[in-house]
Design an enzyme around this catalytic site. Structure first.
Site, PDB file in Angstrom:
ATOM      1  N   GLY A 137       0.805  -1.217   0.000  1.00  0.00           N
ATOM      2  CA  GLY A 137       0.000   0.000   0.000  1.00  0.00           C
ATOM      3  C   GLY A 137       0.837   1.264   0.000  1.00  0.00           C
ATOM      4  O   GLY A 137       1.374   1.666   1.034  1.00  0.00           O
ATOM      5  N   GLU A 371       2.839   1.515 -11.052  1.00  0.00           N
ATOM      6  CA  GLU A 371       4.296   1.524 -10.811  1.00  0.00           C
ATOM      7  C   GLU A 371       4.956   2.660 -11.592  1.00  0.00           C
ATOM      8  O   GLU A 371       6.069   2.510 -12.101  1.00  0.00           O
ATOM      9  CB  GLU A 371       4.912   0.189 -11.217  1.00  0.00           C
ATOM     10  CG  GLU A 371       4.182  -0.956 -10.579  1.00  0.00           C
ATOM     11  CD  GLU A 371       4.990  -1.659  -9.526  1.00  0.00           C
ATOM     12  OE1 GLU A 371       6.142  -1.254  -9.296  1.00  0.00           O
ATOM     13  OE2 GLU A 371       4.440  -2.588  -8.931  1.00  0.00           O
TER      14      GLU A 371
HETATM   15  C1  FAD Z   1      -5.050  -2.007 -11.559  1.00  0.00           C
HETATM   16  C2  FAD Z   1      -4.114  -1.182 -10.716  1.00  0.00           C
HETATM   17  C3  FAD Z   1      -3.398  -1.774  -9.693  1.00  0.00           C
HETATM   18  C4  FAD Z   1      -2.566  -1.002  -8.866  1.00  0.00           C
HETATM   19  N1  FAD Z   1      -1.876  -1.617  -7.834  1.00  0.00           N
HETATM   20  C5  FAD Z   1      -1.213  -0.844  -6.931  1.00  0.00           C
HETATM   21  C6  FAD Z   1      -0.621  -1.446  -5.758  1.00  0.00           C
HETATM   22  O1  FAD Z   1      -0.644  -2.666  -5.580  1.00  0.00           O
HETATM   23  N2  FAD Z   1      -0.047  -0.625  -4.836  1.00  0.00           N
HETATM   24  C7  FAD Z   1      -0.004   0.734  -4.988  1.00  0.00           C
HETATM   25  O2  FAD Z   1       0.518   1.405  -4.096  1.00  0.00           O
HETATM   26  N3  FAD Z   1      -0.531   1.325  -6.101  1.00  0.00           N
HETATM   27  C8  FAD Z   1      -1.139   0.577  -7.066  1.00  0.00           C
HETATM   28  N4  FAD Z   1      -1.707   1.168  -8.183  1.00  0.00           N
HETATM   29  C9  FAD Z   1      -1.689   2.615  -8.315  1.00  0.00           C
HETATM   30  C10 FAD Z   1      -0.749   3.140  -9.381  1.00  0.00           C
HETATM   31  O3  FAD Z   1       0.582   2.965  -9.009  1.00  0.00           O
HETATM   32  C11 FAD Z   1      -1.121   4.602  -9.671  1.00  0.00           C
HETATM   33  O4  FAD Z   1      -2.361   4.575 -10.359  1.00  0.00           O
HETATM   34  C12 FAD Z   1      -0.070   5.341 -10.463  1.00  0.00           C
HETATM   35  O5  FAD Z   1       1.075   5.567  -9.699  1.00  0.00           O
HETATM   36  C13 FAD Z   1      -0.578   6.700 -10.990  1.00  0.00           C
HETATM   37  O6  FAD Z   1      -1.213   7.426 -10.005  1.00  0.00           O
HETATM   38  P1  FAD Z   1      -2.680   8.039 -10.288  1.00  0.00           P
HETATM   39  O7  FAD Z   1      -3.526   6.963 -10.863  1.00  0.00           O
HETATM   40  O8  FAD Z   1      -3.137   8.674  -9.018  1.00  0.00           O
HETATM   41  O9  FAD Z   1      -2.474   9.119 -11.407  1.00  0.00           O
HETATM   42  P2  FAD Z   1      -2.030  10.659 -11.205  1.00  0.00           P
HETATM   43  O10 FAD Z   1      -0.789  10.732 -10.385  1.00  0.00           O
HETATM   44  O11 FAD Z   1      -3.202  11.441 -10.746  1.00  0.00           O
HETATM   45  O12 FAD Z   1      -1.658  11.068 -12.696  1.00  0.00           O
HETATM   46  C14 FAD Z   1      -2.683  11.383 -13.660  1.00  0.00           C
HETATM   47  C15 FAD Z   1      -1.994  11.813 -14.952  1.00  0.00           C
HETATM   48  O13 FAD Z   1      -1.160  12.960 -14.691  1.00  0.00           O
HETATM   49  C16 FAD Z   1       0.150  12.706 -15.121  1.00  0.00           C
HETATM   50  N5  FAD Z   1       1.101  13.383 -14.222  1.00  0.00           N
HETATM   51  C17 FAD Z   1       1.142  13.339 -12.879  1.00  0.00           C
HETATM   52  N6  FAD Z   1       2.156  14.059 -12.415  1.00  0.00           N
HETATM   53  C18 FAD Z   1       2.796  14.565 -13.502  1.00  0.00           C
HETATM   54  C19 FAD Z   1       3.958  15.382 -13.694  1.00  0.00           C
HETATM   55  N7  FAD Z   1       4.688  15.816 -12.659  1.00  0.00           N
HETATM   56  N8  FAD Z   1       4.324  15.711 -14.959  1.00  0.00           N
HETATM   57  C20 FAD Z   1       3.620  15.235 -16.004  1.00  0.00           C
HETATM   58  N9  FAD Z   1       2.526  14.477 -15.902  1.00  0.00           N
HETATM   59  C21 FAD Z   1       2.128  14.129 -14.652  1.00  0.00           C
HETATM   60  C22 FAD Z   1       0.308  11.188 -15.092  1.00  0.00           C
HETATM   61  O14 FAD Z   1       1.316  10.756 -15.973  1.00  0.00           O
HETATM   62  C23 FAD Z   1      -1.076  10.726 -15.509  1.00  0.00           C
HETATM   63  O15 FAD Z   1      -1.167  10.710 -16.898  1.00  0.00           O
HETATM   64  C24 FAD Z   1      -2.472   0.397  -9.078  1.00  0.00           C
HETATM   65  C25 FAD Z   1      -3.183   0.978 -10.140  1.00  0.00           C
HETATM   66  C26 FAD Z   1      -3.990   0.213 -10.958  1.00  0.00           C
HETATM   67  C27 FAD Z   1      -4.738   0.863 -12.097  1.00  0.00           C
END
Ligand code: FAD
Length: 392
Positions: A137, A371
């Site tokens: 998490g 990731e």
């Molecule tokens: C099926 C699934 C399983 C997962 N499993 C895990 C797990 O086991 N453990 C865990 O901890 N997490 C897990 N995740 C979470 C995953 O790691 C996150 O979804 C990912 O890190 C992106 O975060 P976010 O979805 O909040 O997107 P956001 O951070 O909100 O990003 C949204 C968009 O903005 C862009 N963006 C953000 N910041 C910037 C920047 N500085 N410059 C340019 N563009 C930017 C991103 O590239 C993206 O396109 C999982 C996700 C999914 C979909």
């Protein structure tokens, strides 16, 4: 799904770079996937259910933490062996590979790397056999790409740590027995804790209605004044860097895994193109289809070589986080593009569950995001080559 006829593409004879042991390990996992995953995966995805019955087989084929030393239940394998296992699992399905990646790289690895001897003995052997399943998490509802902003916190109450907060998008959460949870202490330092199912105030809620990774269970972790025993703190996990080092291990596996999915799409599309005729000729005889197939095998071959080289460097302790980031990004982008082109080669059949392509394509939408998103990995490479961070 139709019968699994997969034949692995190896255009530049990359197999010659592998040891006999590597090939044996790969063959074992490949045959297991053909026998145990391929027959059930389409139904699992359609029903959006993780097939828990495969946990024992994943453990028996050594897919849970193969790099962990044998004294803790692992097999002490090198990084190329680990990569090949992830490639074969994801060739079956990204959700199955995700479960193994989380268990090995995100649960066993942090306990092995940052835990006490007692924690290692208590958890690792049972995680290796699948008797205990884990989750990781880090992501929160308001902090995804920027995990350093996390709001989950704990207070030191002497005998126990009082944990408050929530995590979201956590793979394996709905059925995990243990969770590696990243939370800030009273000084604002990120620390790693082992939270166990059954602790008062700890609950997991499954995330429903996903169109991607449907055979993987995803959920939230909610901590409402959870009393975590002090002995469950990972003593050596201090700072966000500790959490990110686990992601390095998992991202490395994803680089291999995503190419496994790409190989399956390519192999399916190639066979279909040779068998399917239109205008009195196999569609494989048309230049436009040959172009797609030629570009696919070229990209697969480049990624196979990148993964192999990265595996050598990682085994030698010379793979940097930025190198791993590049391979993860490249593999996901490559695989997604190959899945889309393969889908087109199959025409209408490409959208059905008779073939694995649409399932891989939908899965890869998660793999390219979790990731670290594609954008963030581009910026990691940008930072590495310029010395300037463009994302924070
Ligand atoms: C099926 C699934 C399983 C997962 N499993 C895990 C797990 O086991 N453990 C865990 O901890 N997490 C897990 N995740 C979470 C995953 O790691 C996150 O979804 C990912 O890190 C992106 O975060 P976010 O979805 O909040 O997107 P956001 O951070 O909100 O990003 C949204 C968009 O903005 C862009 N963006 C953000 N910041 C910037 C920047 N500085 N410059 C340019 N563009 C930017 C991103 O590239 C993206 O396109 C999982 C996700 C999914 C979909």
């Amino acid at each position: 799904m139709a019968q699994d006829l997969f034949q692995s593409p190896d255009y530049l004879l990359v197999d010659e770079l592998l040891t006999e042991e590597h090939k044996l390990i790969r063959e074992t996992v490949r045959q297991w996937v053909k026998k145990e995953i391929s027959p059930l995966i389409e139904a699992s995805c359609q029903q959006a259910e993780f097939p828990k019955q495969v946990i024992r087989g994943l453990a028996d084929t050594g897919c849970f933490g193969p790099f962990i030393p044998p004294k803790y239940g692992g097999a002490g394998m090198d990084d190329i062996a680990y990569g090949l296992m992830m490639q074969e699992l994801e060739r079956g399905d990204s959700g199955i590979r995700s479960t193994a990646s989380v268990q090995g790289s995100l649960v066993m690895f942090p306990i092995f790397r940052f835990g006490t001897e007692e924690q290692k003995q208590r958890f690792l052997p049972r995680l290796a056999t699948g008797d205990l399943m884990g989750c990781f998490g880090l992501t929160e509802p308001d902090h995804g790409s920027d995990p350093g902003g996390m709001e989950t916190r704990f207070e030191d109450k002497g005998d126990y740590l009082l944990l408050q907060g929530a995590k979201m998008w956590i793979s394996n959460a709905p059925f995990a027995d243990v969770a590696i949870v990243w939370a800030k202490d009273e000084q604002g330092t990120v620390r790693g804790l082992i939270v166990e199912r059954g602790m008062d105030g700890f609950s997991t809620v499954e995330t429903k209605r996903k169109w991607s990774l449907r055979a993987s269970a995803t959920g939230e972790l909610v901590f409402d004044q959870v009393h975590v025993p002090r002995e469950n703190l990972l003593p050596e996990a201090e700072g966000l860097r500790a959490a990110l080092s686990c992601l390095d291990s998992a991202r490395y596996g994803i680089a291999w895994g995503a190419i496994g999915a790409a190989m399956d799409c390519y192999d399916t599309a190639l066979r279909y193109a040779k068998e399917r005729s239109q205008f009195g000729r196999p569609i494989a005889s048309f230049q436009l289809q040959q172009k797609k197939l030629a570009e696919m095998i070229t990209e697969i071959t480049k990624a196979q070589l990148m993964n192999w080289r990265l595996g050598v460097l990682k085994t030698e302790g010379r793979a940097s986080a930025a190198m791993i980031s590049m391979a993860k990004r490249n593999a996901c982008q490559t695989a997604l593009s190959i899945a889309r082109d393969s889908r087109q080669i199959l025409g209408a059949m490409g959208i059905t569950g008779e073939y694995p392509i649409m399932r891989h394509m939908m899965n890869l939408e998660s793999v390219v995001t979790y990731e670290g998103t594609h954008d963030i990995h581009l910026l990691i490479t940008g930072q590495d080559i310029t010395g300037i961070s463009a994302f924070k």
